[in-house]
Design an enzyme around this catalytic site. Structure first.
Site, PDB file in Angstrom:
ATOM      1  N   ASN A 179       0.864  -1.176   0.000  1.00 29.21           N
ATOM      2  CA  ASN A 179       0.000   0.000   0.000  1.00 29.21           C
ATOM      3  C   ASN A 179       0.903   1.229   0.000  1.00 29.21           C
ATOM      4  O   ASN A 179       1.562   1.522   0.990  1.00 29.21           O
ATOM      5  CB  ASN A 179      -0.878  -0.057   1.264  1.00 29.21           C
ATOM      6  CG  ASN A 179      -1.694   1.215   1.471  1.00 29.21           C
ATOM      7  OD1 ASN A 179      -1.760   2.070   0.586  1.00 29.21           O
ATOM      8  ND2 ASN A 179      -2.311   1.334   2.635  1.00 29.21           N
TER       9      ASN A 179
ATOM     10  N   LYS B 120       0.060   4.311  -0.209  1.00 25.12           N
ATOM     11  CA  LYS B 120      -0.553   5.472   0.453  1.00 25.12           C
ATOM     12  C   LYS B 120      -0.364   6.736  -0.388  1.00 25.12           C
ATOM     13  O   LYS B 120      -0.410   6.670  -1.609  1.00 25.12           O
ATOM     14  CB  LYS B 120      -0.003   5.619   1.873  1.00 25.12           C
ATOM     15  CG  LYS B 120      -0.148   4.306   2.665  1.00 25.12           C
ATOM     16  CD  LYS B 120       0.099   4.449   4.133  1.00 25.12           C
ATOM     17  CE  LYS B 120      -0.063   3.086   4.809  1.00 25.12           C
ATOM     18  NZ  LYS B 120       0.062   3.131   6.242  1.00 25.12           N
TER      19      LYS B 120
ATOM     20  N   HIS C 227      -9.371   0.822   5.187  1.00 24.73           N
ATOM     21  CA  HIS C 227      -8.084   1.004   5.874  1.00 24.73           C
ATOM     22  C   HIS C 227      -8.288   1.929   7.077  1.00 24.73           C
ATOM     23  O   HIS C 227      -9.084   2.874   7.004  1.00 24.73           O
ATOM     24  CB  HIS C 227      -7.063   1.600   4.905  1.00 24.73           C
ATOM     25  CG  HIS C 227      -5.675   1.594   5.467  1.00 24.73           C
ATOM     26  ND1 HIS C 227      -5.246   2.544   6.359  1.00 24.73           N
ATOM     27  CD2 HIS C 227      -4.646   0.734   5.301  1.00 24.73           C
ATOM     28  CE1 HIS C 227      -3.990   2.267   6.707  1.00 24.73           C
ATOM     29  NE2 HIS C 227      -3.605   1.174   6.084  1.00 24.73           N
TER      30      HIS C 227
ATOM     31  N   GLU D 121      -6.667   4.308   8.190  1.00 25.74           N
ATOM     32  CA  GLU D 121      -6.467   5.738   7.912  1.00 25.74           C
ATOM     33  C   GLU D 121      -7.711   6.348   7.262  1.00 25.74           C
ATOM     34  O   GLU D 121      -8.029   7.511   7.503  1.00 25.74           O
ATOM     35  CB  GLU D 121      -5.211   5.929   7.033  1.00 25.74           C
ATOM     36  CG  GLU D 121      -3.941   5.710   7.852  1.00 25.74           C
ATOM     37  CD  GLU D 121      -2.752   5.199   7.062  1.00 25.74           C
ATOM     38  OE1 GLU D 121      -2.760   5.256   5.826  1.00 25.74           O
ATOM     39  OE2 GLU D 121      -1.798   4.709   7.718  1.00 25.74           O
TER      40      GLU D 121
ATOM     41  N   GLU E 218      -5.064  -5.352  10.756  1.00 27.04           N
ATOM     42  CA  GLU E 218      -4.044  -4.332  10.978  1.00 27.04           C
ATOM     43  C   GLU E 218      -4.315  -3.616  12.296  1.00 27.04           C
ATOM     44  O   GLU E 218      -5.133  -2.688  12.343  1.00 27.04           O
ATOM     45  CB  GLU E 218      -4.069  -3.307   9.843  1.00 27.04           C
ATOM     46  CG  GLU E 218      -3.774  -3.893   8.490  1.00 27.04           C
ATOM     47  CD  GLU E 218      -3.221  -2.859   7.524  1.00 27.04           C
ATOM     48  OE1 GLU E 218      -2.097  -3.065   7.041  1.00 27.04           O
ATOM     49  OE2 GLU E 218      -3.890  -1.844   7.289  1.00 27.04           O
TER      50      GLU E 218
ATOM     51  N   GLY F 108       2.752   1.893  10.849  1.00 29.12           N
ATOM     52  CA  GLY F 108       3.700   2.989  10.688  1.00 29.12           C
ATOM     53  C   GLY F 108       4.405   3.398  11.975  1.00 29.12           C
ATOM     54  O   GLY F 108       5.011   4.462  12.051  1.00 29.12           O
TER      55      GLY F 108
ATOM     56  N   SER G  64       3.788  -2.509  10.268  1.00 29.87           N
ATOM     57  CA  SER G  64       5.243  -2.560  10.407  1.00 29.87           C
ATOM     58  C   SER G  64       5.867  -3.893   9.994  1.00 29.87           C
ATOM     59  O   SER G  64       6.826  -4.356  10.603  1.00 29.87           O
ATOM     60  CB  SER G  64       5.645  -2.188  11.836  1.00 29.87           C
ATOM     61  OG  SER G  64       5.179  -0.881  12.157  1.00 29.87           O
TER      62      SER G  64
HETATM   63  P1  PGA Z   1       3.084   0.011   7.663  1.00 29.31           P
HETATM   64  O1  PGA Z   1       1.595   0.218   7.102  1.00 29.31           O
HETATM   65  O2  PGA Z   1       3.611  -1.260   7.021  1.00 29.31           O
HETATM   66  O3  PGA Z   1       3.828   1.229   7.229  1.00 29.31           O
HETATM   67  O4  PGA Z   1       2.965  -0.128   9.145  1.00 29.31           O
HETATM   68  C1  PGA Z   1       0.723  -0.859   6.941  1.00 29.31           C
HETATM   69  C2  PGA Z   1      -0.579  -0.387   6.358  1.00 29.31           C
HETATM   70  O5  PGA Z   1      -1.048   0.689   6.720  1.00 29.31           O
HETATM   71  O6  PGA Z   1      -1.186  -1.081   5.516  1.00 29.31           O
END
Ligand code: PGA
Length: 255
Positions: free
Chosen positions: A13, A15, A98, A100, A171, A177, A217
């Site tokens: 992803n 983003k 997601h 976010e 997740e 992140g 992560s």
């Molecule tokens: P990350 O994000 O690997 O940077 O923790 C995962 C995601 O949001 O899908």
């Protein structure tokens, strides 16, 4: 992971990162470094880069995904992208719900449900994201939060509509992140819970065939351990998917 039933899927992803030129270059590099790997691979570039990246990955083993969609086919919805447009451009997957999107853009269980329906109507594979926040885990609400997200997100669907199509991504919001990965025990516990929830709400067929990815992560250093867990079928990767070199190490997790 159970490769006899569920082929691993490693999804990236991107983003809100990368210009068109950067996205095209990363996609080219990724196609090169992953040739011949027997794992399903998906990348979700930002919308502006979807069309040029589609050209790069056409006919390769790298599939394309959208990061979101709006549930209508067309209409006066300024700023939105429809499932028709994603399918037209060559997307096979679409990330839905997601954290976010839920946190910053108002996605709810109800809108997520409508988006999953829209994706399925256009033969897009939804990568349906669920996960608890830090506060919810601290309060002992992890399972009830996930139960609600899954039950509402998949309300009104049958096992036949979902089996061999939908992908679930667990997740934990506190691991996205942040560099904080959930422990193997925490991941396996939740994945087992999600699989049994699929059985309880739907049936054994869906429970056995649904791919459940872990996200938060994931990096080359921890992917092998995560992929060894029996109920983990792949990974949804943010930060570490932005570099083809790093992401291809994750994709080659069993080497
Ligand atoms: P990350 O994000 O690997 O940077 O923790 C995962 C995601 O949001 O899908």
């Amino acid at each position: 992971m159970n490769p006899t039933l569920r082929k691993p899927l490693i999804a990236g992803n991107w983003k809100m990162y990368k210009t068109v030129a950067e996205a095209v270059q990363t996609a080219k590099d990724l196609v090169q470094c992953t040739a011949g790997v027997d794992v399903d691979i998906m990348i979700a570039p930002p919308f502006t880069a979807l069309a040029p990246v589609a050209e790069v990955v056409r006919g390769t083993s790298v599939a394309l995904g959208g990061q979101n969609l709006f549930s209508k086919n067309d209409g006066a919805y300024t700023g939105e992208i429809s499932p028709v447009m994603l399918a037209d451009i060559g997307c096979r997957y679409v990330i839905i719900g997601h954290s976010e999107r839920r946190q910053f853009f108002g996605d709810t269980d109800a809108s997520v449900n409508a988006k999953i329906r829209a994706a399925l109507n256009h033969r897009l594979i939804p990568v349906f994201c669920v996960g608890e926040t830090d506060a919810q885990r601290e309060a002992g609400e992890t399972f009830s939060v996930l139960d609600k997200q899954v039950s509402k997100g998949l309300e009104g669907f049958s096992s036949e509509m979902l089996s061999n199509v939908i992908v679930i991504a667990y997740e934990p919001v506190w691991a996205i992140g942040t560099g904080k990965t959930a422990t193997s025990d925490q991941i396996q516990e939740v994945h087992t819970f999600l699989r049994s929830l699929a059985e309880k709400r739907f049936d054994n067929l869906l429970a056995k065939t649904v791919k459940i990815l872990y996200g938060g992560s994931v990096k080359p250093e921890n992917v092998s351990e995560i992929m060894k867990l029996p109920d983990v079928d792949g990974a949804l990767v943010g930060g570490a998917s932005l570099s083809a070199e790093v992401f291809s190490k994750i994709i080659r997790f069993h080497h």
